[in-house]
Design a protein around this motif. Structure first.
Motif, PDB file in Angstrom:
ATOM      1  N   LYS A 197      13.604   4.284  -6.608  1.00 51.13           N
ATOM      2  CA  LYS A 197      14.557   3.639  -7.528  1.00 51.13           C
ATOM      3  C   LYS A 197      15.951   4.236  -7.454  1.00 51.13           C
ATOM      4  CE  LYS A 197      11.354   1.360 -10.531  1.00 51.13           C
ATOM      5  NZ  LYS A 197      10.501   1.406 -11.677  1.00 51.13           N
ATOM      6  N   ASP A 198      16.069   5.545  -7.189  1.00 58.04           N
ATOM      7  CA  ASP A 198      17.420   6.122  -7.106  1.00 58.04           C
ATOM      8  C   ASP A 198      17.896   6.226  -5.655  1.00 58.04           C
ATOM      9  OD1 ASP A 198      15.720   8.080  -6.355  1.00 58.04           O
ATOM     10  OD2 ASP A 198      16.451   9.620  -7.745  1.00 58.04           O
ATOM     11  N   LYS A 199      17.247   5.510  -4.749  1.00 58.38           N
ATOM     12  CA  LYS A 199      17.687   5.525  -3.349  1.00 58.38           C
ATOM     13  C   LYS A 199      18.386   4.209  -3.008  1.00 58.38           C
ATOM     14  CE  LYS A 199      14.446   8.902  -1.834  1.00 58.38           C
ATOM     15  NZ  LYS A 199      15.313  10.031  -2.212  1.00 58.38           N
ATOM     16  N   TYR A 200      19.115   4.241  -1.880  1.00 58.49           N
ATOM     17  CA  TYR A 200      19.777   3.021  -1.384  1.00 58.49           C
ATOM     18  C   TYR A 200      18.739   2.304  -0.523  1.00 58.49           C
ATOM     19  CZ  TYR A 200      23.438   0.241   0.880  1.00 58.49           C
ATOM     20  OH  TYR A 200      24.216  -0.778   1.347  1.00 58.49           O
ATOM     21  N   VAL A 201      18.186   1.194  -1.064  1.00 60.37           N
ATOM     22  CA  VAL A 201      17.074   0.524  -0.367  1.00 60.37           C
ATOM     23  C   VAL A 201      17.539  -0.808   0.215  1.00 60.37           C
ATOM     24  CG1 VAL A 201      14.725  -0.395  -0.593  1.00 60.37           C
ATOM     25  CG2 VAL A 201      15.387   1.616  -1.918  1.00 60.37           C
TER      26      VAL A 201
ATOM     27  N   PRO B 196       0.823  -1.215   0.000  1.00 62.17           N
ATOM     28  CA  PRO B 196       0.000   0.000   0.000  1.00 62.17           C
ATOM     29  C   PRO B 196       0.853   1.259   0.000  1.00 62.17           C
ATOM     30  CG  PRO B 196      -0.743  -1.530   1.714  1.00 62.17           C
ATOM     31  CD  PRO B 196       0.515  -2.109   1.138  1.00 62.17           C
ATOM     32  N   ILE B 197       1.956   1.264   0.778  1.00 61.78           N
ATOM     33  CA  ILE B 197       2.821   2.463   0.831  1.00 61.78           C
ATOM     34  C   ILE B 197       3.443   2.697  -0.552  1.00 61.78           C
ATOM     35  CG2 ILE B 197       4.827   3.543   1.943  1.00 61.78           C
ATOM     36  CD1 ILE B 197       4.452   1.650   4.340  1.00 61.78           C
ATOM     37  N   LEU B 198       3.948   1.620  -1.167  1.00 59.59           N
ATOM     38  CA  LEU B 198       4.597   1.748  -2.484  1.00 59.59           C
ATOM     39  C   LEU B 198       3.611   2.190  -3.562  1.00 59.59           C
ATOM     40  CD1 LEU B 198       6.786  -1.532  -2.556  1.00 59.59           C
ATOM     41  CD2 LEU B 198       7.491   0.780  -1.877  1.00 59.59           C
ATOM     42  N   SER B 199       2.313   1.944  -3.306  1.00 58.20           N
ATOM     43  CA  SER B 199       1.291   2.213  -4.333  1.00 58.20           C
ATOM     44  C   SER B 199       0.743   3.634  -4.283  1.00 58.20           C
ATOM     45  CB  SER B 199       0.125   1.233  -4.190  1.00 58.20           C
ATOM     46  OG  SER B 199       0.587  -0.086  -4.232  1.00 58.20           O
ATOM     47  N   VAL B 200       1.178   4.429  -3.328  1.00 58.76           N
ATOM     48  CA  VAL B 200       0.698   5.820  -3.263  1.00 58.76           C
ATOM     49  C   VAL B 200       1.400   6.625  -4.364  1.00 58.76           C
ATOM     50  CG1 VAL B 200       0.574   7.925  -1.874  1.00 58.76           C
ATOM     51  CG2 VAL B 200       0.249   5.699  -0.778  1.00 58.76           C
ATOM     52  N   GLU B 201       0.631   7.071  -5.320  1.00 56.24           N
ATOM     53  CA  GLU B 201       1.157   7.841  -6.469  1.00 56.24           C
ATOM     54  C   GLU B 201       2.430   7.200  -7.027  1.00 56.24           C
ATOM     55  OE1 GLU B 201       0.639  12.351  -7.028  1.00 56.24           O
ATOM     56  OE2 GLU B 201       0.814  12.063  -4.865  1.00 56.24           O
ATOM     57  N   ASN B 202       3.514   7.989  -7.166  1.00 53.21           N
ATOM     58  CA  ASN B 202       4.756   7.451  -7.748  1.00 53.21           C
ATOM     59  C   ASN B 202       5.797   7.113  -6.676  1.00 53.21           C
ATOM     60  OD1 ASN B 202       5.296  10.023  -6.976  1.00 53.21           O
ATOM     61  ND2 ASN B 202       6.548  10.537  -8.764  1.00 53.21           N
ATOM     62  N   PHE B 203       5.320   6.743  -5.487  1.00 56.12           N
ATOM     63  CA  PHE B 203       6.233   6.471  -4.373  1.00 56.12           C
ATOM     64  C   PHE B 203       7.276   5.422  -4.759  1.00 56.12           C
ATOM     65  CE2 PHE B 203       7.755   4.718  -0.430  1.00 56.12           C
ATOM     66  CZ  PHE B 203       7.768   5.779   0.451  1.00 56.12           C
ATOM     67  N   ARG B 204       6.795   4.326  -5.368  1.00 54.27           N
ATOM     68  CA  ARG B 204       7.722   3.233  -5.730  1.00 54.27           C
ATOM     69  C   ARG B 204       8.815   3.736  -6.686  1.00 54.27           C
ATOM     70  NH1 ARG B 204       5.966  -2.780  -5.986  1.00 54.27           N
ATOM     71  NH2 ARG B 204       8.011  -3.706  -6.261  1.00 54.27           N
TER      72      ARG B 204
ATOM     73  N   TYR C  59      10.488  -7.046  -4.614  1.00 52.40           N
ATOM     74  CA  TYR C  59      11.111  -5.725  -4.473  1.00 52.40           C
ATOM     75  C   TYR C  59      12.240  -5.485  -5.473  1.00 52.40           C
ATOM     76  CZ  TYR C  59       8.944  -5.554   0.260  1.00 52.40           C
ATOM     77  OH  TYR C  59       8.077  -5.532   1.318  1.00 52.40           O
ATOM     78  N   LYS C  60      12.408  -6.374  -6.449  1.00 48.84           N
ATOM     79  CA  LYS C  60      13.654  -6.340  -7.242  1.00 48.84           C
ATOM     80  C   LYS C  60      13.903  -5.018  -7.974  1.00 48.84           C
ATOM     81  CE  LYS C  60      12.030  -8.516 -11.439  1.00 48.84           C
ATOM     82  NZ  LYS C  60      11.280  -9.711 -11.730  1.00 48.84           N
ATOM     83  N   ASP C  61      12.855  -4.294  -8.323  1.00 50.42           N
ATOM     84  CA  ASP C  61      13.042  -3.028  -9.043  1.00 50.42           C
ATOM     85  C   ASP C  61      13.567  -1.912  -8.148  1.00 50.42           C
ATOM     86  OD1 ASP C  61      10.531  -3.326  -7.766  1.00 50.42           O
ATOM     87  OD2 ASP C  61       9.730  -1.589  -8.839  1.00 50.42           O
ATOM     88  N   ILE C  62      13.486  -2.082  -6.840  1.00 45.82           N
ATOM     89  CA  ILE C  62      13.903  -0.986  -5.948  1.00 45.82           C
ATOM     90  C   ILE C  62      15.007  -1.390  -4.968  1.00 45.82           C
ATOM     91  CG2 ILE C  62      11.791   0.416  -5.959  1.00 45.82           C
ATOM     92  CD1 ILE C  62      10.786  -1.124  -3.539  1.00 45.82           C
ATOM     93  N   LEU C  63      15.264  -2.694  -4.839  1.00 49.20           N
ATOM     94  CA  LEU C  63      16.121  -3.183  -3.753  1.00 49.20           C
ATOM     95  C   LEU C  63      17.609  -3.196  -4.102  1.00 49.20           C
ATOM     96  CD1 LEU C  63      15.397  -4.205  -0.954  1.00 49.20           C
ATOM     97  CD2 LEU C  63      15.405  -6.532  -1.830  1.00 49.20           C
ATOM     98  N   ASP C  64      18.448  -2.712  -3.168  1.00 46.45           N
ATOM     99  CA  ASP C  64      19.904  -2.801  -3.329  1.00 46.45           C
ATOM    100  C   ASP C  64      20.488  -3.879  -2.422  1.00 46.45           C
ATOM    101  OD1 ASP C  64      20.478  -0.400  -5.086  1.00 46.45           O
ATOM    102  OD2 ASP C  64      19.257   0.480  -3.512  1.00 46.45           O
ATOM    103  N   VAL C  65      19.970  -3.966  -1.197  1.00 43.58           N
ATOM    104  CA  VAL C  65      20.526  -4.905  -0.211  1.00 43.58           C
ATOM    105  C   VAL C  65      19.382  -5.686   0.436  1.00 43.58           C
ATOM    106  CG1 VAL C  65      21.802  -5.087   1.956  1.00 43.58           C
ATOM    107  CG2 VAL C  65      22.437  -3.330   0.302  1.00 43.58           C
ATOM    108  N   PHE C  66      19.577  -7.002   0.555  1.00 47.50           N
ATOM    109  CA  PHE C  66      18.530  -7.838   1.151  1.00 47.50           C
ATOM    110  C   PHE C  66      19.153  -8.659   2.280  1.00 47.50           C
ATOM    111  CE2 PHE C  66      15.285 -11.437   0.415  1.00 47.50           C
ATOM    112  CZ  PHE C  66      14.306 -10.775   1.138  1.00 47.50           C
ATOM    113  N   VAL C  67      18.514  -8.618   3.438  1.00 51.33           N
ATOM    114  CA  VAL C  67      19.035  -9.343   4.598  1.00 51.33           C
ATOM    115  C   VAL C  67      18.102 -10.502   4.919  1.00 51.33           C
ATOM    116  CG1 VAL C  67      19.754  -9.164   7.014  1.00 51.33           C
ATOM    117  CG2 VAL C  67      20.039  -7.199   5.482  1.00 51.33           C
TER     118      VAL C  67
END
Ligand code: GDP
Length: 305
Positions: A215-219, A203-211, A255-263
């Protein structure tokens, strides 16, 4: 750092981030908000606020520790007597004070963000706790028995009906608030906590262009799953109906389109590195069973930063 949160897994981690005095603000899912007994319950916001205030019930990860249920019990007796549905969510007396106050603020035309900031200030919280939007969004579960609100599905029906789909009613009307817009402009790092990817984070990612804006952040994200089972809650059936493998592989895929690091968890034997491509993978103990463990995981994340 911005933390995206639902109401259980991520608050457990937030309690560790608070212990190490990490600098962070939180954007919280409101798709599970629900009016009951005349008041607006915002379960994920309440859990985040109570966690940061140090008063959350750490057995259940909702409500206030040592709360009493005098009002709830009396309403339940009245409902039993009148043979009506009654108050089917257990609401503590102190917790209800939060709900009454929030609802009064909203009835006085404050928006959800303003109401939340007023509550957070009352509880002495220094972090910004921001609802994902001010509009009313409802997480609806399509089941074999028809559509129902998330709370009716999970709390009243104990997650029993067969899940056919999940969607967010009104999400097309949701707008990124000016407070969230500012945060997104200021911060480069985003932590997606170990929350239900479908009912808490989507739901958070779906608010307007939030997702798109992530993309240019360290996620960084912490998996809410070890092996083929979520640690709690309905993530398995929700992921299945969205066509995802119920595992950390499925979460990474989502999350592959936005994720840099996965724990992920060091015990997780379902991890398939071929399925988690182009994402830095780390393994540690992600089962947050007590304050010490949440502190350790928070320190692990700090080191990744
Ligand atoms: P909800 O709003 O109550 O559904 O809360 P969340 O979405 O924040 O939390 C539910 C998710 O947290 C579930 O998918 C759980 O598997 C996950 N979770 C709960 N406890 C833990 C934990 O100790 N560690 C991790 N990694 N995930 C957890």
């Amino acid at each position: 750092m911005i933390v995206l949160s639902g109401g259980t897994g991520t608050p457990k981690l937030i309690s560790g981030l608070k212990q190490i005095d990490e600098d962070f603000n939180i954007i919280v899912n409101t798709g599970e908000d629900y009016w009951i007994s005349g008041n607006l319950i915002s379960p994920d916001i309440d859990s985040v606020i109570y966690t940061l205030a140090g008063i959350i019930d750490k057995e259940r990860w909702w409500g206030i520790k040592d709360d009493t249920f005098v009002t709830h019990e009396e309403i339940s007796r009245m409902a039993y007597n009148a043979k009506v549905k009654g108050e089917w969510m257990q609401i503590g007396d102190l917790d209800r004070a939060t709900h009454i106050f929030r609802s009064d603020l909203i009835r006085e035309n404050k928006n959800k963000t303003e109401a939340t900031l007023i509550l957070a200030k009352y509880f002495g919280i220094k972090q910004k706790v921001l609802p994902m939007c001010n509009e009313d969004i409802n997480t609806i579960i399509k089941t074999g028995e028809g559509e129902m609100h998330f709370q009716e599905f999970w709390v009243y029906r104990r997650g029993e009906p067969l899940v056919e789909d999940v969607y967010f009613r009104n999400i097309e009307k949701a707008k990124i608030t000016k407070e969230i817009d500012r945060l997104l402009k200021e911060e480069d790092t985003v932590l997606i906590g170990p929350s239900n990817p479908i009912s808490s984070i989507l739901p958070i990612l779906s608010v307007e262009n939030f997702r798109e804006r992530l993309k240019d952040k360290y996620v960084i994200s912490i998996s809410p799953i070890i092996g083929e089972k979520p640690i709690s809650g309905p993530a398995a059936s929700f992921m299945q109906v969205k066509g995802l493998e119920v595992s950390s592989n499925g979460v990474a895929e989502f999350y592959k389109d936005i994720l840099d690091v996965f724990v992920v968890d060091y015990r997780d034997n379902m991890i398939d590195k071929k399925k988690i491509k182009d994402i830095d993978l780390y393994a540690t103990d992600i089962l947050i069973e007590n304050d010490e463990k949440s502190k350790k995981l928070a320190q692990f994340i700090r080191n990744l930063l």
